[in-house]
Design a protein around this motif. Structure first.
Motif, PDB file in Angstrom:
ATOM      1  N   ALA A  16       0.844  -1.192   0.000  1.00 35.23           N
ATOM      2  CA  ALA A  16       0.000   0.000   0.000  1.00 35.23           C
ATOM      3  C   ALA A  16       0.880   1.243   0.000  1.00 35.23           C
ATOM      4  N   GLU A  18       0.777   5.803   0.644  1.00 34.62           N
ATOM      5  CA  GLU A  18       0.055   6.882   1.308  1.00 34.62           C
ATOM      6  C   GLU A  18      -0.275   7.984   0.313  1.00 34.62           C
ATOM      7  N   VAL A  41      -3.743   4.483   1.479  1.00 36.03           N
ATOM      8  CA  VAL A  41      -4.279   4.439   2.839  1.00 36.03           C
ATOM      9  C   VAL A  41      -3.861   5.673   3.628  1.00 36.03           C
ATOM     10  N   ARG A  45      -4.682   3.118   8.250  1.00 38.82           N
ATOM     11  CA  ARG A  45      -4.827   2.023   7.286  1.00 38.82           C
ATOM     12  C   ARG A  45      -6.226   1.976   6.685  1.00 38.82           C
ATOM     13  N   ARG A  46      -6.940   3.102   6.705  1.00 42.54           N
ATOM     14  CA  ARG A  46      -8.233   3.171   6.022  1.00 42.54           C
ATOM     15  C   ARG A  46      -7.992   3.488   4.552  1.00 42.54           C
ATOM     16  N   ARG A 129     -10.368  -0.782   8.207  1.00 41.52           N
ATOM     17  CA  ARG A 129      -8.922  -0.819   7.974  1.00 41.52           C
ATOM     18  C   ARG A 129      -8.552  -1.916   6.979  1.00 41.52           C
ATOM     19  N   LEU A 130      -7.510  -1.666   6.208  1.00 39.47           N
ATOM     20  CA  LEU A 130      -7.060  -2.610   5.189  1.00 39.47           C
ATOM     21  C   LEU A 130      -6.453  -3.848   5.837  1.00 39.47           C
TER      22      LEU A 130
END
Length: 232
Positions: A16, A18, A41, A45-46, A129-130
């Motif tokens: 992931a 940012e 994210v 971690r959303r 959250r992921l």
């Protein structure tokens, strides 16, 4: 009867980025991890969106071309131009992301992918959250189950546990994921239910239901719905 869920097939170690991750670093992540897209994210971690190869290719497609802006510019052309000029994940990503949860069924995830025309789904926990990502190829893994595993589920879960069918009344054969049910039961409703439940077993691609029955209780219910015996 338990069927496979997204959590059974998803990839848990998810690459992931940012919002502030630059273009070149996103490219590096995709190539290094061998993936075609990454979720974007926040600090919790959303998932805010997804950056895919298609989002990044706009810069390659428009390289060396003048930045032309038309008076009546279509939405797709405008988005392509904006992403070609973008340098950070927040401006490159497609948002909002189409997501799922670990407890979603594989058919539900496949239908969501088809309806939204996406190739992968970030998987979120109850707090958003992921926790993983599931792709088209992940959903196909259910069909890697062996015929023996499928047969065991049909016999144990469908016939014995759900329908309480005595051993020897129904035979089950599985070949390349295709299930054949044969034998005999007392009611047609039980025969029909056996076929429907067998089709829901993970890895089954087809059901051939040739089970015979003594009484067509479905017809009896239509004629006398008050006194007809319900299916157990």
């Amino acid at each position: 009867m338990r069927t496979w869920q997204v959590g059974d097939v998803m990839t848990r170690e998810v690459a992931a980025v940012e919002e502030e991750t630059p273009y070149r670093q996103i490219v590096d992540v995709l190539i290094r991890r061998g993936v075609s897209a990454v979720p974007v994210v926040d600090g919790f971690r959303r998932v805010l969106g997804v950056v895919s190869e298609a989002d990044l290719l706009h810069k390659v497609e428009r390289a060396g071309q003048p930045d032309e802006r038309r008076v009546f510019e279509g939405r797709r052309r405008r988005i392509a131009r904006e992403k070609a000029d973008a340098l950070l994940a927040r401006d490159l990503m497609t948002a909002p992301a189409v997501t799922t949860c670990p407890h979603a069924s594989l058919p539900a995830a496949a239908r969501l992918m088809g309806r939204e025309e996406v190739k992968r789904l970030p998987v979120l926990d109850d707090l958003g959250r992921l926790v993983g990502i599931v792709t088209r190829s992940d959903l196909l893994r259910v069909h890697l189950r062996t015929d023996a595993e499928i047969r065991e589920d049909v016999v144990q879960e469908v016939l014995r546990r759900v329908l309480a069918v005595r051993d020897g009344l129904v035979t089950v054969q599985v070949r390349d994921g295709a299930v054949t049910l044969d034998g005999g039961l007392d009611r047609r409703s039980a025969v029909d239910l056996a076929g429907r439940l067998a089709a829901q077993v993970s890895g089954v691609v087809q059901v051939h239901n040739t089970i015979a029955y003594d009484v067509d209780d479905t017809t009896l219910r239509e004629l006398d719905p008050v006194h007809a015996t319900p299916v157990a």
